[in-house]
Design a protein around this motif. Sequence first.
Motif, PDB file in Angstrom:
ATOM      1  N   SER A 576      50.597  34.935 -34.764  1.00  0.00           N
ATOM      2  CA  SER A 576      49.850  36.156 -35.057  1.00  0.00           C
ATOM      3  C   SER A 576      48.852  36.370 -33.927  1.00  0.00           C
ATOM      4  O   SER A 576      48.689  35.509 -33.056  1.00  0.00           O
ATOM      5  CB  SER A 576      49.141  36.046 -36.413  1.00  0.00           C
ATOM      6  N   TYR A 577      48.192  37.501 -33.964  1.00  0.00           N
ATOM      7  CA  TYR A 577      47.321  37.864 -32.850  1.00  0.00           C
ATOM      8  C   TYR A 577      45.992  38.375 -33.397  1.00  0.00           C
ATOM      9  O   TYR A 577      45.917  38.946 -34.494  1.00  0.00           O
ATOM     10  CB  TYR A 577      47.989  38.935 -31.981  1.00  0.00           C
ATOM     11  N   ALA A 619      50.100  41.428 -36.890  1.00  0.00           N
ATOM     12  CA  ALA A 619      51.447  40.863 -36.943  1.00  0.00           C
ATOM     13  C   ALA A 619      52.143  40.927 -35.593  1.00  0.00           C
ATOM     14  O   ALA A 619      53.010  40.106 -35.298  1.00  0.00           O
ATOM     15  CB  ALA A 619      52.274  41.594 -38.000  1.00  0.00           C
ATOM     16  N   SER A 620      51.783  41.907 -34.763  1.00  0.00           N
ATOM     17  CA  SER A 620      52.436  42.045 -33.460  1.00  0.00           C
ATOM     18  C   SER A 620      51.397  42.144 -32.361  1.00  0.00           C
ATOM     19  O   SER A 620      50.270  42.602 -32.585  1.00  0.00           O
ATOM     20  CB  SER A 620      53.333  43.290 -33.435  1.00  0.00           C
ATOM     21  N   VAL A 621      51.808  41.721 -31.171  1.00  0.00           N
ATOM     22  CA  VAL A 621      50.893  41.768 -30.043  1.00  0.00           C
ATOM     23  C   VAL A 621      50.576  43.208 -29.655  1.00  0.00           C
ATOM     24  O   VAL A 621      49.486  43.507 -29.155  1.00  0.00           O
ATOM     25  CB  VAL A 621      51.486  40.992 -28.842  1.00  0.00           C
ATOM     26  N   SER A 622      51.518  44.124 -29.899  1.00  0.00           N
ATOM     27  CA  SER A 622      51.281  45.522 -29.528  1.00  0.00           C
ATOM     28  C   SER A 622      50.140  46.126 -30.338  1.00  0.00           C
ATOM     29  O   SER A 622      49.341  46.910 -29.815  1.00  0.00           O
ATOM     30  CB  SER A 622      52.562  46.342 -29.716  1.00  0.00           C
ATOM     31  N   GLN A 623      50.048  45.755 -31.632  1.00  0.00           N
ATOM     32  CA  GLN A 623      48.946  46.266 -32.451  1.00  0.00           C
ATOM     33  C   GLN A 623      47.600  45.789 -31.906  1.00  0.00           C
ATOM     34  O   GLN A 623      46.645  46.564 -31.802  1.00  0.00           O
ATOM     35  CB  GLN A 623      49.119  45.802 -33.899  1.00  0.00           C
ATOM     36  N   GLU A 643      46.499  34.834 -28.952  1.00  0.00           N
ATOM     37  CA  GLU A 643      47.626  34.475 -29.814  1.00  0.00           C
ATOM     38  C   GLU A 643      47.246  33.261 -30.651  1.00  0.00           C
ATOM     39  O   GLU A 643      46.694  32.284 -30.136  1.00  0.00           O
ATOM     40  CB  GLU A 643      48.862  34.162 -28.973  1.00  0.00           C
ATOM     41  N   THR A 645      48.868  30.463 -32.686  1.00  0.00           N
ATOM     42  CA  THR A 645      50.178  29.833 -32.909  1.00  0.00           C
ATOM     43  C   THR A 645      50.003  28.448 -33.488  1.00  0.00           C
ATOM     44  O   THR A 645      48.894  27.950 -33.681  1.00  0.00           O
ATOM     45  CB  THR A 645      50.952  29.731 -31.585  1.00  0.00           C
TER      46      THR A 645
END
Length: 646
Positions: A576-577, A619-623, A643, A645
Amino acid sequence: MANKLHIALFLIAGLVLTASLAYAQQITAQDFFREGEKLQMDYQFERAKEAYTRAISLSGDSAFIARAEQRRVLCENGLILSNYVVSPHILGRAVIPYREFFLYYDLSPSGAWALPPFELLRHLNDNGADRLPLFYRATLDRIVFTAKDSTSGSGYDLYMIQKKDILANGASLWGPPVRLGPGINTPGNEIYPVLSSDGKTLYFSSDGLPGLGGMNLYVSRWNTQTQEWGLAENLGIPFSSTHNDMLYMLSDDSRYFYFSSDRVAPKDSLVLYKVEYESAPVKIRPSSVRELKEIASLPLRGDNTASVSNLQPTDTGPAIPDSVLQKTREYTAHYAELTRTVRNLKNRVKEHENVLDSLRKRYGSLSIEEERALLANTIREEEFVLIELQQSLRDARKSTQAIEDMFLSHGVLPPIAPAASESPVATAADQEHMSWYPVKQALASLEAHVFETPVPPVPPVNLEFRIEKESVMVPWENEPPGLYYRIQLFTVSRKAPVSQLKGISPVFEVRVGKQYVYYAGQFLRYADASRALTTTKRQGITGAIVVAYFQGKPIPVQEGRRREAQNKTAPEGIASYRVYLGSNEIPASLVSLVNELSDKDIIRVVTGTGADFFIGPFASVSQAEDLARTLREKGFDMVSVQEVTN
């Protein structure tokens, strides 16, 4: 009987004498205070400080002592500022009425005065009964203005609004007003703010910041990193004085500036000064109070009303050694000559720059190649001349600075005003400035503009386990993506009163069927949860236990400890980010912006050296990148995506 009468009379006389002495002592304290006021206004800060000290020692009135202490602090400020004094070139001055004095400033071409709309002031609990004008530049996306919050208990404060959009009808939509920070606003009054033409410098007046007494002039600069105004700095003597000085405004071309003062003004009036602007003026330490007063009187060039010969010596400072005075006299003539040389060279450099600009424009308009070639040679020759002049100017300034450093090292400086026999002759331009009289401008209107209502910022969620006077409830959300622990306090059939939680914070309330389950804290390590459990039981909640969660689902504590030991606190291959916002403290403007852009809470994570602030998880790096990019575009360059992890 006679003895008793004598004793009674003796006691009465003693009481009367004591009261008389106390009264006389109070009068003496008042006398010293008044003497201090006179000396302070006369720039004799050291002697004024001594007078206030004597007044304090002779008084038992706490309110009087506090007032004298405040005046003594002003004198200490004066002593500091007296070491860094500018001797400006006054271009002109004019007596203007105090009422609407701001309208006599030349605002062309980019600004206008307007009264803040009642709609805007109502957002700040200001009924608008005593509206102070704001300076509006249509070219800027921000306005700084003055308002008085009737609920704050302080005086006038400075607020800022920023333009958000242009509406269909052409009016500007402005964001909610934000009160400027404690580096600018005080319990006193901050008034007449003016932004520079680029919007990065703020000038204003204050009687609450460190100064000389009354309203002084201050400057603050915009910090692009924090997106906030920096700590205010006093503009110093002679622009700030022992009287009231207000409304500093720099011209758009940075050639001159205005400010107003009542230091020599008639009743119900101010004197408006027009002063030549220098980006890096030489700051000196006057050799005497007499010289300091002369500079603070702001005489015009060729004006003898405040010449050295007309001032009586009032300085009682230490005598300057004869050897130093002799050295000063030897260098004074050379210093004066260098000063004239620097001014002449500055004028010649400016003239050649103008000539070059004109030649280059002409070169661009020519179409015949031969004419362009001839003009190119002329331009090159002028450029060589300009380079030589600029080098001469640098050399002259360097020599001048060397002499100034020598004077400063001995606490002596060359006279600011020339002797009467050497008074400079006013040029035609000077005469024009001296006869300058400002023209009253008209008020503009902002009634068509739209101002958003301020939204109280949501403070960051503090997940640090602690004991408060009253427990703090937080929503069950923004859980870590991997392993974490909480303390289960108890389960009840009805909502528990806050008093039952024993001050434990933070507390999460979860409804399961008809039951209410209460949890406390959020821990990434079992050891931290175990220590918090011990504290919880000491608070009287003896049935509390540690519970574990993994990927949002409850798991046995033993499994959590096993995962922790194996460093498997996040699911394999799942990441997650989160967006890192800063450490220790983050500006209120960033909190407001994050609340506006995202529905996720700001999380405060305690570290060994302080605390870090994050928003997430995503949930995504783009968000996460989208949010971080928007924040960086708004000037918050310190944000980054991290990140999380296994």
